[in-house]
Design a protein around this motif. Sequence first.
Motif, PDB file in Angstrom:
ATOM      1  N   ILE A   1      -8.546 -34.764  10.341  1.00  0.00           N
ATOM      2  CA  ILE A   1      -9.494 -33.725  10.770  1.00  0.00           C
ATOM      3  C   ILE A   1      -9.052 -32.367  10.232  1.00  0.00           C
ATOM      4  O   ILE A   1      -7.907 -31.950  10.417  1.00  0.00           O
ATOM      5  N   ASP A   2      -9.975 -31.716   9.539  1.00  0.00           N
ATOM      6  CA  ASP A   2      -9.716 -30.414   8.918  1.00  0.00           C
ATOM      7  C   ASP A   2     -10.561 -29.375   9.663  1.00  0.00           C
ATOM      8  O   ASP A   2     -11.785 -29.385   9.588  1.00  0.00           O
TER       9      ASP A   2
ATOM     10  N   LYS B   1     -14.298 -30.932   9.759  1.00  0.00           N
ATOM     11  CA  LYS B   1     -14.569 -32.108   8.926  1.00  0.00           C
ATOM     12  C   LYS B   1     -13.605 -33.212   9.320  1.00  0.00           C
ATOM     13  O   LYS B   1     -12.394 -32.988   9.359  1.00  0.00           O
ATOM     14  N   GLY B   2     -14.154 -34.380   9.622  1.00  0.00           N
ATOM     15  CA  GLY B   2     -13.303 -35.496  10.032  1.00  0.00           C
ATOM     16  C   GLY B   2     -13.577 -36.722   9.192  1.00  0.00           C
ATOM     17  O   GLY B   2     -14.682 -36.912   8.681  1.00  0.00           O
ATOM     18  N   ALA B   3     -12.550 -37.559   9.037  1.00  0.00           N
ATOM     19  CA  ALA B   3     -12.714 -38.796   8.270  1.00  0.00           C
ATOM     20  C   ALA B   3     -11.780 -39.858   8.814  1.00  0.00           C
ATOM     21  O   ALA B   3     -10.761 -39.547   9.448  1.00  0.00           O
ATOM     22  N   LEU B   4     -12.157 -41.108   8.557  1.00  0.00           N
ATOM     23  CA  LEU B   4     -11.256 -42.239   8.779  1.00  0.00           C
ATOM     24  C   LEU B   4     -10.716 -42.618   7.401  1.00  0.00           C
ATOM     25  O   LEU B   4     -11.493 -42.843   6.476  1.00  0.00           O
ATOM     26  N   VAL B   5      -9.395 -42.658   7.282  1.00  0.00           N
ATOM     27  CA  VAL B   5      -8.773 -42.930   5.982  1.00  0.00           C
ATOM     28  C   VAL B   5      -7.920 -44.179   6.130  1.00  0.00           C
ATOM     29  O   VAL B   5      -7.118 -44.282   7.069  1.00  0.00           O
TER      30      VAL B   5
ATOM     31  N   GLN C   1     -17.490 -37.474   9.104  1.00  0.00           N
ATOM     32  CA  GLN C   1     -18.470 -36.697   9.863  1.00  0.00           C
ATOM     33  C   GLN C   1     -18.057 -35.224   9.819  1.00  0.00           C
ATOM     34  O   GLN C   1     -16.865 -34.918   9.831  1.00  0.00           O
ATOM     35  N   ALA C   2     -19.040 -34.338   9.758  1.00  0.00           N
ATOM     36  CA  ALA C   2     -18.743 -32.909   9.765  1.00  0.00           C
ATOM     37  C   ALA C   2     -19.575 -32.245  10.860  1.00  0.00           C
ATOM     38  O   ALA C   2     -20.665 -32.720  11.194  1.00  0.00           O
ATOM     39  N   VAL C   3     -19.034 -31.192  11.419  1.00  0.00           N
ATOM     40  CA  VAL C   3     -19.733 -30.437  12.465  1.00  0.00           C
ATOM     41  C   VAL C   3     -19.715 -28.964  12.056  1.00  0.00           C
ATOM     42  O   VAL C   3     -18.662 -28.427  11.731  1.00  0.00           O
ATOM     43  N   ILE C   4     -20.879 -28.340  12.048  1.00  0.00           N
ATOM     44  CA  ILE C   4     -20.947 -26.907  11.764  1.00  0.00           C
ATOM     45  C   ILE C   4     -20.766 -26.180  13.097  1.00  0.00           C
ATOM     46  O   ILE C   4     -21.441 -26.494  14.082  1.00  0.00           O
TER      47      ILE C   4
ATOM     48  N   LEU D   1     -14.540 -30.110  18.647  1.00  0.00           N
ATOM     49  CA  LEU D   1     -13.443 -30.876  18.042  1.00  0.00           C
ATOM     50  C   LEU D   1     -13.232 -32.187  18.806  1.00  0.00           C
ATOM     51  O   LEU D   1     -13.055 -33.253  18.199  1.00  0.00           O
ATOM     52  N   GLU D   2     -13.275 -32.107  20.127  1.00  0.00           N
ATOM     53  CA  GLU D   2     -13.070 -33.316  20.929  1.00  0.00           C
ATOM     54  C   GLU D   2     -14.224 -34.305  20.723  1.00  0.00           C
ATOM     55  O   GLU D   2     -14.003 -35.514  20.638  1.00  0.00           O
ATOM     56  N   ASN D   3     -15.444 -33.780  20.594  1.00  0.00           N
ATOM     57  CA  ASN D   3     -16.588 -34.659  20.312  1.00  0.00           C
ATOM     58  C   ASN D   3     -16.444 -35.338  18.958  1.00  0.00           C
ATOM     59  O   ASN D   3     -16.757 -36.521  18.807  1.00  0.00           O
ATOM     60  N   LEU D   4     -15.979 -34.570  17.983  1.00  0.00           N
ATOM     61  CA  LEU D   4     -15.783 -35.144  16.644  1.00  0.00           C
ATOM     62  C   LEU D   4     -14.732 -36.257  16.700  1.00  0.00           C
ATOM     63  O   LEU D   4     -14.918 -37.333  16.117  1.00  0.00           O
ATOM     64  N   GLY D   5     -13.642 -36.005  17.435  1.00  0.00           N
ATOM     65  CA  GLY D   5     -12.592 -37.018  17.581  1.00  0.00           C
ATOM     66  C   GLY D   5     -13.146 -38.277  18.234  1.00  0.00           C
ATOM     67  O   GLY D   5     -12.907 -39.403  17.765  1.00  0.00           O
TER      68      GLY D   5
END
Length: 325
Positions: free
Chosen positions: A11-12, A19-23, A33-36, A49-53
């Motif tokens: 997560i960046d 911006k989050g990714a599974l790697v 997934q990205a969140v503005i 951030l917690e929702n993105l996680g």
Amino acid sequence: MTGKEAVVLAIDIGGTSLKGALVDGTGAIRGEQAVILEGRTGEAALACLENLGASLMAMAASGGLRPLAAGVIAPGVDEASGRVLFAANLGWRDLALRDRMAGHLGLPVATGHDVRTAGLAENLLGGTDNRRDFAYVMIGTGIAAALLCNGAIVSGARNMGGEFGHMPVIADGEPCGCGQLGCLEAYASAAAIARRYRTRGGAAGRSARDIALTQAEDPLAGAVWRDAIRALSLGLATVTVLLDPGAIVLGGGLAEAGTLLLDPLREALASRLTWRSPPPLRASRLGLSAGRTGAAILAFRLAGQSACIEAWDRGSSRGEPSGGA
Ligand SMILES: [Zn+2]
């Protein structure tokens, strides 16, 4: 061990988006997934951030993937404590980011300083010959650097090392957002280039890249772009004579201008350094994904799986960036 394939969450956290990714263990992206943020700060940004996680965890579960750990990078992070000391755009001050995210995700979490972590990834995977002395300069809305000196990242006594954008390059020059005068960032960040063009009578809404692209036919664009190159060459000459980096790599949005930035900057840097050759100067090979890649590296290391990173694509040691422009 289950038979599920292992991944990490990367997560960046930027000033305007998350911006989050599974790697997975080969370095491949298995979901993203990205969140503005749309101006959300403080607890509201933390909720995003917690929702993105949570949504990355759900994505892993539905894909039959097993998350091992998370790597989370943000501005102003102190690596030792996992706290965000200060991140102006996010409205975070002394936030226990690592503990909050570990509690929320139920995973081990590694936190890193955004620019230093991007520099770590570029240094490991960017095809650089000398990896012990290295400078990564990120030029976007602001300017910051990751400086590697004799194999160690320079973070400084107060975690303020590498604030390259606030290096004074023009004596008593234009005011910077930080309050100082003549900072590099006041002339050469993408935001400053657009602002200087506009305040000198140029059309509004032109990005730094637009200005770079039209410098030949638009004298004002040419002048603003030359000022940026001049300021950057002064800053890079100072870094060169202080630290003698084996390579200087430019990342962030402005580096996407490719040869329009690199060619005049190489020439300007070489002309300033009369008594020594300049270090190789190139665009980031990882581009805008450097931060996310670095976050994945932190997570795999934390999970004791750093061996898999050795097999990730390292690029060519002579690799010239695609350049774009
Ligand atoms: Zn400044």
